[in-house]
Write an enzyme that holds these catalytic residues in place. Structure first.
Site, PDB file in Angstrom:
ATOM      1  N   GLY A 117       5.264 -11.709  55.644  1.00 24.26           N
ATOM      2  CA  GLY A 117       5.810 -10.467  56.172  1.00 24.26           C
ATOM      3  C   GLY A 117       7.041 -10.717  57.028  1.00 24.26           C
ATOM      4  CB  SER A 125       6.758 -15.853  52.949  1.00 25.67           C
ATOM      5  OG  SER A 125       7.963 -15.151  52.997  1.00 25.67           O
ATOM      6  CD1 TRP A 126       4.990 -13.850  59.324  1.00 25.67           C
ATOM      7  CD2 TRP A 126       6.920 -14.531  60.245  1.00 25.67           C
ATOM      8  NE1 TRP A 126       4.813 -13.899  60.693  1.00 25.67           N
ATOM      9  CE2 TRP A 126       5.976 -14.314  61.282  1.00 25.67           C
ATOM     10  CE3 TRP A 126       8.191 -14.971  60.579  1.00 25.67           C
ATOM     11  CZ2 TRP A 126       6.282 -14.513  62.631  1.00 25.67           C
ATOM     12  CZ3 TRP A 126       8.499 -15.180  61.918  1.00 25.67           C
ATOM     13  CH2 TRP A 126       7.561 -14.946  62.917  1.00 25.67           C
ATOM     14  CG  ASP A 137      12.136 -18.590  47.286  1.00 23.18           C
ATOM     15  OD1 ASP A 137      12.762 -17.529  47.450  1.00 23.18           O
ATOM     16  OD2 ASP A 137      11.178 -18.942  47.998  1.00 23.18           O
ATOM     17  CG  HIS A 141       9.684 -15.746  48.312  1.00 25.16           C
ATOM     18  ND1 HIS A 141      10.128 -16.718  49.176  1.00 25.16           N
ATOM     19  CD2 HIS A 141       8.936 -14.893  49.049  1.00 25.16           C
ATOM     20  CE1 HIS A 141       9.694 -16.461  50.396  1.00 25.16           C
ATOM     21  NE2 HIS A 141       8.966 -15.359  50.345  1.00 25.16           N
TER      22      HIS A 141
END
Length: 316
Positions: free
Chosen positions: A40, A112-113, A267, A295
């Protein structure tokens, strides 16, 4: 992938600042501890994360980070104060949950985050981390935020132009994440709703190049869309509230912590040099670049993550 199991424990932990953070534990109560850090920011910890872990081997903790998922108050409410929602607060929350559950050390899985948060957490509390398994790497630097909100327009010019034009003309040459954050705090609900739609449309578009892409159905939910957009723009506008380049510069603090880094060569949301540069500064990390992956977990990334988690199961 392993079968999804039901939690045997869970609750809301009062972490201060008026925030209650939702946590739950699944798998083997006597298994190797692990914690999942979702992406996120604002995605929430969905049960699908459990499928990376053999429930006979692991005691898995799922956490909805401040302001999202089942944690309260929701960042989707424009009245929710985001000044007490920073990377530093999330790190403190993780330590409170670890201590609440009586866990000495845990494997940290992030994507990711979640990679940014995992790295910041491990560098701050290396004695709390047994291993790191990270995929679709991000450090949320100013350069990365500028890439994903502006420079990627060189690859997706039409889509990016629509994204840029979603903010007032006076803001189009500045920090686009900050401009969207201001729109998402507007007193007019229609302005907030349009901004959340525009932001989440761009989120879907810049991961769409990956093979097997499917639009995220959660963005159809206005409550999820607002929560997600408000948290992402808040963190991106402030480059994760970290000193620029901090995670790369402090990689030496991870010495002795085994790590597996998995990243897709396709990505475009997070170019592969992010993962490669980190691996050069962290000798205990193994980097796998997956040729046809973008991604996320598709294209073979999930297989590498699954194997890494299985390999670490017997390491106590």
């Amino acid at each position: 992938m392993h079968p999804q199991t039901e939690p045997y424990d869970g609750g809301l932990l009062d972490v201060g600042d008026g925030n209650l953070v939702h946590w739950e534990v699944c798998g083997n109560p006597d298994g190797k501890p692990a914690v999942v850090l979702h992406g996120g920011p604002g995605s929430g910890a969905t049960p699908g994360w459990l499928r990376y872990f053999d429930p006979a081997d692991y005691r898995v903790v799922l956490v909805d980070q401040r302001g999202c998922g089942r944690s309260t108050p929701s960042a989707g409410d424009p009245a929710t104060d985001l000044s007490v929602n920073t990377t530093h607060h999330l790190i403190r929350d993780l330590e409170q949950i670890r201590e609440h559950l009586g866990i000495e050390r845990w494997l940290v899985l992030g994507a990711s985050w979640g990679c940014t948060l995992a790295l910041a957490y491990a560098q701050r509390h290396p004695s709390s981390v047994s291993e790191l398994v990270l995929f679709s790497l991000t450090n949320t630097t100013h350069r990365e935020v500028d890439w994903v909100t502006r420079q990627m327009g060189r690859i997706l010019p039409e889509e990016w132009s629509r994204f840029r034009d979603g903010v007032p003309e006076a803001d189009r040459d500045g920090n686009l994440a900050a401009a969207y954050a201001r729109l998402l705090a507007d007193p007019d609900p229609a302005v907030r709703d349009k901004a959340s739609r525009d932001w989440c449309t761009w989120e879907d578009q810049h991961v769409a190049i990956a093979t097997g892409f499917e639009a995220d159905p959660r963005f159809e939910d206005p409550e999820f869309r607002m929560t997600f957009a408000r948290l992402v723009t808040h963190y991106w506008a402030n480059a994760a509230f970290l000193a620029d380049g901090e995670l790369q510069a402090n990689a030496g603090r991870l010495a002795g912590i085994p790590g597996v880094l998995v990243h897709g060569r396709l990505d475009i949301s997070g170019p592969a040099d992010i993962a490669w540069n980190l691996a050069q500064a962290w000798p205990d990390a193994e980097l796998t670049l997956v040729d046809r992956a973008g991604h996320g977990s598709r294209g073979g990334i999930g297989d590498v993550v699954l194997a890494a988690v299985a390999r670490f199961a017997s390491r106590r």
